[in-house]
Design a protein around this motif. Sequence first.
Motif, PDB file in Angstrom:
ATOM      1  N   LEU A 204       0.804  -1.214   0.000  1.00 26.66           N
ATOM      2  CA  LEU A 204       0.000   0.000   0.000  1.00 26.66           C
ATOM      3  C   LEU A 204       0.840   1.267   0.000  1.00 26.66           C
ATOM      4  CD1 LEU A 204      -2.799  -0.985   2.560  1.00 26.66           C
ATOM      5  CD2 LEU A 204      -2.938  -0.992   0.074  1.00 26.66           C
ATOM      6  N   LEU A 205       2.107   1.172   0.359  1.00 25.51           N
ATOM      7  CA  LEU A 205       2.950   2.367   0.432  1.00 25.51           C
ATOM      8  C   LEU A 205       3.391   2.803  -0.958  1.00 25.51           C
ATOM      9  CD1 LEU A 205       5.262   1.567   3.484  1.00 25.51           C
ATOM     10  CD2 LEU A 205       3.443   3.272   3.384  1.00 25.51           C
ATOM     11  N   PRO A 206       3.720   4.094  -1.139  1.00 28.38           N
ATOM     12  CA  PRO A 206       4.328   4.531  -2.409  1.00 28.38           C
ATOM     13  C   PRO A 206       5.699   3.906  -2.608  1.00 28.38           C
ATOM     14  CG  PRO A 206       3.431   6.397  -1.173  1.00 28.38           C
ATOM     15  CD  PRO A 206       3.379   5.210  -0.257  1.00 28.38           C
ATOM     16  N   ASP A 207       6.264   4.103  -3.810  1.00 27.84           N
ATOM     17  CA  ASP A 207       7.489   3.390  -4.178  1.00 27.84           C
ATOM     18  C   ASP A 207       8.672   3.779  -3.311  1.00 27.84           C
ATOM     19  OD1 ASP A 207       6.106   2.081  -6.138  1.00 27.84           O
ATOM     20  OD2 ASP A 207       6.573   3.550  -7.691  1.00 27.84           O
ATOM     21  N   ARG A 208       8.962   5.068  -3.166  1.00 30.48           N
ATOM     22  CA  ARG A 208      10.147   5.510  -2.411  1.00 30.48           C
ATOM     23  C   ARG A 208      10.053   5.151  -0.934  1.00 30.48           C
ATOM     24  NH1 ARG A 208      13.880   6.290  -6.373  1.00 30.48           N
ATOM     25  NH2 ARG A 208      13.027   7.605  -8.033  1.00 30.48           N
ATOM     26  N   PRO A 209       8.954   5.465  -0.219  1.00 30.23           N
ATOM     27  CA  PRO A 209       8.867   5.023   1.181  1.00 30.23           C
ATOM     28  C   PRO A 209       8.928   3.509   1.337  1.00 30.23           C
ATOM     29  CG  PRO A 209       7.261   6.748   0.759  1.00 30.23           C
ATOM     30  CD  PRO A 209       7.831   6.361  -0.559  1.00 30.23           C
ATOM     31  N   ARG A 210       8.383   2.761   0.353  1.00 28.90           N
ATOM     32  CA  ARG A 210       8.445   1.306   0.449  1.00 28.90           C
ATOM     33  C   ARG A 210       9.893   0.819   0.421  1.00 28.90           C
ATOM     34  NH1 ARG A 210       6.362  -0.169  -4.293  1.00 28.90           N
ATOM     35  NH2 ARG A 210       4.223   0.068  -3.567  1.00 28.90           N
ATOM     36  N   SER A 211      10.714   1.413  -0.425  1.00 30.22           N
ATOM     37  CA  SER A 211      12.112   0.980  -0.493  1.00 30.22           C
ATOM     38  C   SER A 211      12.845   1.280   0.807  1.00 30.22           C
ATOM     39  CB  SER A 211      12.801   1.677  -1.665  1.00 30.22           C
ATOM     40  OG  SER A 211      12.801   3.088  -1.480  1.00 30.22           O
ATOM     41  N   LEU A 212      12.541   2.413   1.442  1.00 31.75           N
ATOM     42  CA  LEU A 212      13.179   2.725   2.728  1.00 31.75           C
ATOM     43  C   LEU A 212      12.728   1.750   3.813  1.00 31.75           C
ATOM     44  CD1 LEU A 212      13.031   6.629   2.789  1.00 31.75           C
ATOM     45  CD2 LEU A 212      15.040   5.188   2.465  1.00 31.75           C
ATOM     46  N   VAL A 213      11.452   1.418   3.835  1.00 31.59           N
ATOM     47  CA  VAL A 213      10.956   0.467   4.849  1.00 31.59           C
ATOM     48  C   VAL A 213      11.607  -0.900   4.657  1.00 31.59           C
ATOM     49  CG1 VAL A 213       8.913  -0.728   5.690  1.00 31.59           C
ATOM     50  CG2 VAL A 213       8.802   1.699   5.182  1.00 31.59           C
ATOM     51  N   ILE A 214      11.775  -1.313   3.417  1.00 29.32           N
ATOM     52  CA  ILE A 214      12.424  -2.600   3.160  1.00 29.32           C
ATOM     53  C   ILE A 214      13.877  -2.573   3.629  1.00 29.32           C
ATOM     54  CG2 ILE A 214      13.210  -4.126   1.305  1.00 29.32           C
ATOM     55  CD1 ILE A 214      10.666  -3.451  -0.201  1.00 29.32           C
ATOM     56  N   GLY A 215      14.582  -1.468   3.358  1.00 30.20           N
ATOM     57  CA  GLY A 215      15.975  -1.367   3.800  1.00 30.20           C
ATOM     58  C   GLY A 215      16.097  -1.363   5.314  1.00 30.20           C
ATOM     59  N   VAL A 216      15.225  -0.620   5.997  1.00 27.00           N
ATOM     60  CA  VAL A 216      15.277  -0.580   7.466  1.00 27.00           C
ATOM     61  C   VAL A 216      14.944  -1.946   8.053  1.00 27.00           C
ATOM     62  CG1 VAL A 216      14.168   0.434   9.498  1.00 27.00           C
ATOM     63  CG2 VAL A 216      14.805   1.883   7.581  1.00 27.00           C
ATOM     64  N   ALA A 217      13.954  -2.632   7.474  1.00 26.18           N
ATOM     65  CA  ALA A 217      13.588  -3.967   7.977  1.00 26.18           C
ATOM     66  C   ALA A 217      14.759  -4.945   7.821  1.00 26.18           C
ATOM     67  CB  ALA A 217      12.359  -4.479   7.244  1.00 26.18           C
ATOM     68  N   GLY A 218      15.470  -4.870   6.684  1.00 30.43           N
ATOM     69  CA  GLY A 218      16.625  -5.754   6.500  1.00 30.43           C
ATOM     70  C   GLY A 218      17.738  -5.459   7.483  1.00 30.43           C
ATOM     71  N   SER A 219      18.031  -4.179   7.731  1.00 29.64           N
ATOM     72  CA  SER A 219      19.091  -3.829   8.688  1.00 29.64           C
ATOM     73  C   SER A 219      18.724  -4.251  10.104  1.00 29.64           C
ATOM     74  CB  SER A 219      19.340  -2.319   8.636  1.00 29.64           C
ATOM     75  OG  SER A 219      19.754  -1.908   7.352  1.00 29.64           O
ATOM     76  N   LEU A 220      17.472  -3.996  10.503  1.00 31.25           N
ATOM     77  CA  LEU A 220      17.059  -4.402  11.852  1.00 31.25           C
ATOM     78  C   LEU A 220      17.080  -5.914  12.021  1.00 31.25           C
ATOM     79  CD1 LEU A 220      14.099  -2.039  12.800  1.00 31.25           C
ATOM     80  CD2 LEU A 220      16.361  -2.157  13.852  1.00 31.25           C
TER      81      LEU A 220
END
Length: 535
Positions: A204-220
């Motif tokens: 449901l998120l837009p493209d740019r925020p979705r990529s940041l959420v994916i990156g943060v989830a991977g780092s965490l």
Amino acid sequence: MGDESAGQRVIAERAEEAKAPAGAGGPPRPLFVTGLVGALWCVGIGLAVLVTVTLIGWIAAPRTALGPGLPGVFRTAVNFWLVSHHAGFSAGHGRVGLLPLGVMILPGALLYRSGGWMIRAAGVPGKARIGVVHVALALAAPYALLAGLLALAATSPVVKPSAWQALIACFLVGLIAGGLGAARALVASRGRRVRSGLGALLKLLPDRPRSLVIGVAGSLAVLLGSGALLVAGSLALHMSEANRLYEMLAPGIVGGVLLLVIELAFLPNAIIWGMSYAIGPGFSVGAGTSVSPTGVFLDVVPTFPMLAALPEPGPAPVVSLVALGAPFVAGAVGGVLTIRAMPSPVYEAAPMWGFVSGALTGAAAALLAALSGGPLGDGRMATMGPSAWQVGLLAALEVGISAAIAAWIANWAFLRRPAKPKAKRKREAAVETPPVPAPPVEPRKKVSPYVPDALEFEEAEPVLAPRKPRRARVEEPLPELPAEPEPEPEPEPEIEARAEPEAEPAPVPPPREDPERTENRGGAIYVLREEPPKD
């Protein structure tokens, strides 16, 4: 006419039923009513479970430990329910803020299911993303209000739960868990398969925020994984000390089961403490203590079997120093995932997006560190757990720098990757089907070697296209026939000469207005001029 009107009414009713949300028996309820029903459902089931567990402990343990009589048991269960939302309380020895994070699974699961039920019962008002926010707010607001009322009702001279913490903590838990459940139900209603609320939220998120959420989830995930490895390895090395502490407590069968449940509830706190150790600042177990890669300084610790995993005072174990590379690995993973999830190459902005992903990871690590620690009374035990600002600052720098470098390299490799040929991409995307053979075309039979072939006409030209000049048709010469013998001329009969009248001279045509004209003969242009006849 009556039959036709009745049939139209049936069709209209079926269309309205098809528009109604799945699982609703009639028209959708108002959103605030649905949210209140969902909040009551979550509070009732959560309290029922915790009252049952408290009654078992009240029967097995000394009855004065969990409150005098059944009203005391109910107040204790309410306090446990508030603690499961990370709402602290005050007791005789001070404020208690070190609360287990594992017990948040119970209210989180109930609110998650309730958010999905609200999507099916009340529908989604407005746009999809805004509708999910509306559903989460409609569930979290009455849930927090009920929690505040329960905190006031459970107040006693011994234990005083914090009403404002109950309001804030329950509102945030309801907002997050209910929103994730609503997002998953919404995406599933569109026929798209999802496995978790986080995956549905990403859709449901837009493209740019979705990529940041994916990156943060991977780092965490990498940071928490390193903390879990540290805790598991240290517990395996100090298992004998843990058994000794368990024997000192002598909880019995029922008490042993409750102690195991408490240890599992505090397991997420221990993993976050291990993550803080890998980041660098470490954590404290009381005032004046520190457990970090720079050294271990401890005092008397509480008698709790899980605390047997603490290392011995002195220099930090050499093996544990390997965990210091976890933040840089987490940054590399987060930077690569951020760039891979981008909708298009970002060119020079790739390091910036990687650093932003690392900074957000640091903020998330600081929030987890703040939730995992807290006071355990007054005095020396008032400082328990990691320092939130130190963990957040170091994680943002370590993860952010490594994520920026990894994002730049990943983007450079992506830009240098050769593009697939267009034909190959079409071949991979399309489903291979056997070609259908065209029907054979029978050759046209030639009627005679002396008759030319039939004319074939081309497609008509567009009406607005310029008309092409007509080409002069060059007729092919006929093939020469074999020479035949000429017949002998027959003698002409003699005819008497007759005197014929003289022919009148032909009339002279008037001169043309345009005495000149042109002709195209074999590619050459000739100018023909007509001159009047001479007398």
